[in-house]
Each structure stands twice: as structure tokens, then as C-alpha cells.
Design a protein around this motif. Structure first.
Motif, PDB file in Angstrom:
ATOM      1  N   LEU A  33       3.153  13.491  -0.052  1.00  0.00           N
ATOM      2  CA  LEU A  33       3.361  13.087  -1.439  1.00  0.00           C
ATOM      3  C   LEU A  33       4.836  12.882  -1.749  1.00  0.00           C
ATOM      4  O   LEU A  33       5.212  11.952  -2.468  1.00  0.00           O
ATOM      5  CB  LEU A  33       2.759  14.137  -2.380  1.00  0.00           C
ATOM      6  N   ALA A  34       5.690  13.736  -1.234  1.00  0.00           N
ATOM      7  CA  ALA A  34       7.124  13.591  -1.466  1.00  0.00           C
ATOM      8  C   ALA A  34       7.641  12.296  -0.864  1.00  0.00           C
ATOM      9  O   ALA A  34       8.461  11.591  -1.466  1.00  0.00           O
ATOM     10  CB  ALA A  34       7.878  14.788  -0.898  1.00  0.00           C
ATOM     11  N   ALA A  35       7.178  11.956   0.333  1.00  0.00           N
ATOM     12  CA  ALA A  35       7.626  10.727   0.988  1.00  0.00           C
ATOM     13  C   ALA A  35       7.117   9.484   0.274  1.00  0.00           C
ATOM     14  O   ALA A  35       7.754   8.429   0.318  1.00  0.00           O
ATOM     15  CB  ALA A  35       7.160  10.714   2.439  1.00  0.00           C
ATOM     16  N   GLN A  36       5.973   9.593  -0.396  1.00  0.00           N
ATOM     17  CA  GLN A  36       5.355   8.436  -1.045  1.00  0.00           C
ATOM     18  C   GLN A  36       5.822   8.207  -2.475  1.00  0.00           C
ATOM     19  O   GLN A  36       5.353   7.280  -3.135  1.00  0.00           O
ATOM     20  CB  GLN A  36       3.841   8.604  -1.035  1.00  0.00           C
ATOM     21  N   HIS A  94       0.843  -1.191   0.000  1.00  0.00           N
ATOM     22  CA  HIS A  94       0.000   0.000   0.000  1.00  0.00           C
ATOM     23  C   HIS A  94       0.877   1.240   0.000  1.00  0.00           C
ATOM     24  O   HIS A  94       1.487   1.583   1.006  1.00  0.00           O
ATOM     25  CB  HIS A  94      -0.919   0.002   1.218  1.00  0.00           C
ATOM     26  N   ALA A  95       0.945   1.892  -1.139  1.00  0.00           N
ATOM     27  CA  ALA A  95       1.658   3.158  -1.284  1.00  0.00           C
ATOM     28  C   ALA A  95       0.860   4.036  -2.225  1.00  0.00           C
ATOM     29  O   ALA A  95       0.029   3.545  -3.001  1.00  0.00           O
ATOM     30  CB  ALA A  95       3.066   2.933  -1.830  1.00  0.00           C
ATOM     31  N   TYR A  96       1.112   5.329  -2.170  1.00  0.00           N
ATOM     32  CA  TYR A  96       0.328   6.259  -2.976  1.00  0.00           C
ATOM     33  C   TYR A  96       0.435   5.928  -4.464  1.00  0.00           C
ATOM     34  O   TYR A  96      -0.560   5.962  -5.187  1.00  0.00           O
ATOM     35  CB  TYR A  96       0.790   7.695  -2.719  1.00  0.00           C
ATOM     36  N   LYS A 153       5.978   9.310   5.627  1.00  0.00           N
ATOM     37  CA  LYS A 153       7.057   8.331   5.679  1.00  0.00           C
ATOM     38  C   LYS A 153       6.993   7.458   4.437  1.00  0.00           C
ATOM     39  O   LYS A 153       5.917   7.237   3.879  1.00  0.00           O
ATOM     40  CB  LYS A 153       6.965   7.474   6.936  1.00  0.00           C
ATOM     41  N   PRO A 154       8.116   6.948   3.972  1.00  0.00           N
ATOM     42  CA  PRO A 154       8.112   6.127   2.765  1.00  0.00           C
ATOM     43  C   PRO A 154       7.427   4.797   2.994  1.00  0.00           C
ATOM     44  O   PRO A 154       7.318   4.324   4.133  1.00  0.00           O
ATOM     45  CB  PRO A 154       9.607   5.942   2.458  1.00  0.00           C
ATOM     46  N   PRO A 155       6.935   4.154   1.937  1.00  0.00           N
ATOM     47  CA  PRO A 155       6.305   2.838   2.063  1.00  0.00           C
ATOM     48  C   PRO A 155       7.290   1.837   2.666  1.00  0.00           C
ATOM     49  O   PRO A 155       8.496   1.901   2.434  1.00  0.00           O
ATOM     50  CB  PRO A 155       5.948   2.473   0.619  1.00  0.00           C
TER      51      PRO A 155
END
Length: 447
Positions: free
Chosen positions: A345-348, A178-180, A441-443
Motif C-alpha cells: 500500500l505504501a508503494a502504491q 493499473h495502480a491501487y 513497487k510503485p506504478p
């Protein structure tokens, strides 16, 4: 609550308030019974799925032709004509594949989750009909692995259909990271082919060579449910609501400064203000609305009378997008809210290309400085330059959405921009955040 609305599901809550609604189509069963439709309910209401070449008593048109006549467009965000996608896959050589995109990674959206919770067989009917129309022998249904309850419910629906021997094609359910950006079409194909759930920008396109190197049709859940209804009732029925250029209904997730956050089924062309009113109305005077979600467009309060159509929204630089409307109260700071969304959005991002790896963090840093009142003389010109440079340069459309959000905020909150740059942050910036934003936070994994 207005009769055409339903409260969107929380992560483990798919309840909503029912009611009678003449506008409801996708949600008609829910509004009449107040409970999710199992297979018996579904077949009792809609009858068995019609085959692609015989669409019931109201029309004998092949499915692709009927969908084209209906004017159905994709409800996942891009608004691409559904019939053109069907034709593009059907005209390729070899067995095709159908993918149901039920990832719904937009944090502010709950429409596909709600639809799959209350009318799963309508979505599955549409997927099977699409498969027979394009010559596919398998349907892959993609869900995020974080939605465990949703996965279990849909698994039961698939077992029920198998026992009833409804479907001439195989249906396979998958749980993806599950990530953007994992809901992007090429990310789904990449993962189904054994890779990471990251977008893949290079050709060939998915309709040419997708899953297992076969022609692949990808539609979101709502689009397929509309397709199933067109197959049963015909294109003329579909066009009885909406506008001549943009017919039908669409699902909209409404949240923010409204009395009741809800999933609504509305006719295209419904004014945004009416949608807010159907959610119980604003809880206080509105500063703006965010249309389309985190990759969408801020519109000023003066624009809330605009009809929900691509044609009417285009002059404002907006579009219906994924069917999200967030009402921002006058007591909130739009710049602070936007900075938090941009950080998410930047992290994703998948960090696969320059615009995501370098451009989004730089844009976020500058916008965060603006929101905090830590401006330097070149900040505003730098923000305008970066929002203009990001679109159409990435491997996917992720940077485009972030740039659109930032640029629209600079326009919609121009008075606040001036104050943050020249004096001090506005009083609203010191208040608690109003729009829920997941942690930046990143995925955890892409596999």
C-alpha cells in the motif's frame, strides 16, 4: 463446490464451476449454463433493456425512485445509497456523464472481473439505464490496461450491442494505468480529462463537475448490474433476499485457507462462517479473517459468525467493503502478513500529500520491525499514534485504509504483538507467506 460459488478468474482465466442456485441473481445465467452470456444469451434470459421511465410490466416507477425503494447501495466499498448518487447528478444542469468503474484494483478481489466475464451485458444495461435516468449522452467504461483479455472481450460485447442498436447513448471503452489508487473516482475523472490517474482531493465533487466539467455519475460494475435487474423486476423483488435494512445480494471474493477460492453471490446478512463453508470450508483452524481486502479489517476467529451487513459489522470496526474475505490459517503470522500488505500500500500511493508521502512509509517501517521482532521500547505507542493520525488527512482515502488494516491487526493479533515485542517472533512468522501480495513497487506510469 457449493452451487452459489464460482472460482474467481486468474489474470487470464475466467473459468469457474457452474451449478444451480436459487440465491443467484447476477450469476444466474452462469450457474444455469456454465458459460459466459453473449448478447443472444443475455437477451434470451433478460429481454431487452427497459427504458428508465418504463420499467417493464412489474412497475411503472421511474428508475431513481425504484432504486431508492429497493434500498440498493454501492458495491464498490463505501456502501453509499445508489439512488442518492443518481439524484445528485440528475438534479444538476447540463448533460451528464456516466463512468463505469471496472478497475477493481484491490489485489484480493476478483468479483467485478468475474461478473464482466460471465454477464457483461447486465453491467452495460445498468450503465445505459443510469445514463438515461440522469440525462447523460455518453458512458465511459474504465478497465486497467493490464487486463488485455478482459478488454478484448468487452470490446466484442460493445460491438455486438452497437450492431443490435440497443443503446441510446454512446459507450466508450478505456484502458487506464493499473495502480491501487487509480480506481478512486477522482482519479478516473482526472485521467478521462487528460491528466494522470491519481486522486484529486480538492473540490468540486464529481457529481458537480467531473468529466469534461460535466456532472458525472460513477458506479462500479456490480452496482450497475443490480440496477439493471431492479429496472426489470422491481424493488419488491430485490428486497426478497438480504435483510430489511440491507436488502439484496452481493458478490464476495473468498480466498486464503479455504478449500476452493471462489466468487460467491450471497444474500446480505449471510454469516461470514457460512461464506467460508461455501468455499469448501477452512483447510485448517482459522486464526482470523480479513474482511474488505488490503484496506479492510482483521477479525478474530471468534467473530466469523457475524452476519455480512454494515450494521452487524460496525461494532467490530469492520464493513463489507469491496466484498473480499481472506481466511488466515492458525499456522500463519498475522503481523507478518499485514506488514507485507502495508509495504504494498505504501508503494502504491500517489505521493501527493503528507499522509501518503511520509505517513505510510513510516507506518510500514514500524510494522515491519514489529513483524520481524526488531522492536524498540516506543514502537507500539508510535504505531498506535500513527494509525490514529492518518485517517481523514489525505487527498483520498488511501491512508485511511492502511491505518485501518494496521490498527485492526494490532487488536486481532494482540497476543502475537506481545510476544514479538517482549520475547521473539512467533513460530508462524518463520513460515512462508500465506496471503498473495503483489510486489511492493510503485506504478510504472500514471498516464
Amino acid at each position: 463446490m457449493n452451487s452459489s460459488t464460482a472460482r474467481p478468474p486468474a489474470p487470464h482465466d475466467h473459468t469457474a464451476e457452474p451449478g444451480d442456485s436459487t440465491a443467484a441473481r447476477l450469476l444466474a445465467g452462469w450457474h444455469s449454463t456454465g458459460r459466459p452470456a453473449d448478447l443472444t444469451d443475455h437477451l434470451g434470459r433478460h429481454g431487452p433493456p427497459p427504458v428508465a421511465t418504463a420499467l417493464g410490466s412489474r412497475t411503472s416507477m421511474p428508475l431513481v425512485e425504484a432504486v431508492a425503494s429497493a434500498g440498493l447501495t454501492g458495491r464498490g466499498g463505501a456502501g453509499f445509497p445508489t439512488a442518492r448518487k443518481l439524484r445528485a447528478v440528475a438534479e444538476r444542469r447540463g448533460r451528464a456523464v456516466v463512468v463505469v468503474n471496472a478497475m477493481e484494483s484491490e489485489p484480493a478481489s476478483g468479483k467485478d472481473q468475474f461478473l464482466l466475464a460471465v454477464a457483461p451485458h447486465l453491467v452495460l444495461d445498468g450503465a445505459v439505464l443510469a445514463a438515461t435516468a440522469v440525462g447523460a449522452d455518453i458512458v465511459h467504461i474504465c478497465l486497467p490496461r493490464t487486463r488485455i483479455a478482459q478488454y478484448r472481450r468487452l470490446s466484442i460485447a460493445l460491438v455486438d450491442r452497437h450492431r443490435a442498436r440497443l443503446d441510446p447513448v454512446r459507450l466508450r471503452l478505456h484502458a487506464l494505468p493499473h495502480a491501487y489508487v487509480s480506481s478512486e473516482s477522482t482519479a478516473l475523472v482526472r485521467w478521462l480529462n487528460g491528466g494522470q490517474a491519481r486522486p484529486q482531493g480538492s473540490p468540486p465533487r464529481t457529481h458537480e463537475r467531473g468529466v469534461a466539467r460535466r456532472p458525472t455519475l460513477i458506479h462500479n460494475a456490480e452496482t450497475l448490474a443490480h440496477l439493471a435487474l431492479i429496472a426489470r423486476h422491481g424493488p419488491d423483488w430485490f428486497r426478497r433476499t438480504g435483510t430489511p435494512d440491507e436488502p439484496g445480494t452481493t458478490l464476495v471474493t473468498v480466498s486464503g485457507a479455504v478449500t476452493t477460492s471462489s466468487v460467491q453471490e450471497v444474500a446480505l446478512g449471510t454469516p461470514l462462517a457460512t461464506i467460508v463453508d461455501r468455499a469448501g470450508g477452512p483447510t485448517e483452524a482459522l486464526r482470523a479473517v480479513l474482511l474488505g481486502g488490503f484496506a479492510g479489517t482483521w477479525l478474530s476467529a471468534e467473530d466469523v459468525c457475524t452476519p455480512l451487513t454494515r450494521r452487524d459489522l460496525a461494532p467490530l470496526g469492520a464493513a463489507p467493503g469491496a466484498g473480499v474475505l481472506i481466511a488466515l490459517p492458525h499456522s500463519a503470522c498475522g503481523l507478518s502478513e499485514t506488514a507485507r500488505m502495508l509495504a504494498y500500500l505504501a508503494a502504491q500511493s500517489a505521493h501527493q500529500c503528507g499522509p501518503c508521502h511520509f505517513g505510510l512509509p513510516a507506518l510500514t517501517e514500524d510494522f515491519t520491525a514489529l513483524a520481524a521482532g526488531h522492536a524498540d521500547p516506543d514502537l507500539l505507542s508510535r504505531l498506535h499514534r500513527r494509525t490514529a493520525l492518518l485517517p481523514d488527512r489525505g487527498a483520498c482515502r488511501h491512508p485511511d485504509g492502511a491505518a485501518r488494516l494496521a490498527a485492526s491487526a494490532l487488536h486481532a493479533f494482540a497476543d502475537d504483538v506481545d510476544q514479538h515485542l517482549t520475547r521473539d517472533v512467533c513460530a508462524a512468522a518463520r513460515r512462508p507467506a500465506g496471503v498473495p501480495v503483489p510486489p511492493a513497487k510503485p506504478p510504472e506510469t500514471w498516464r
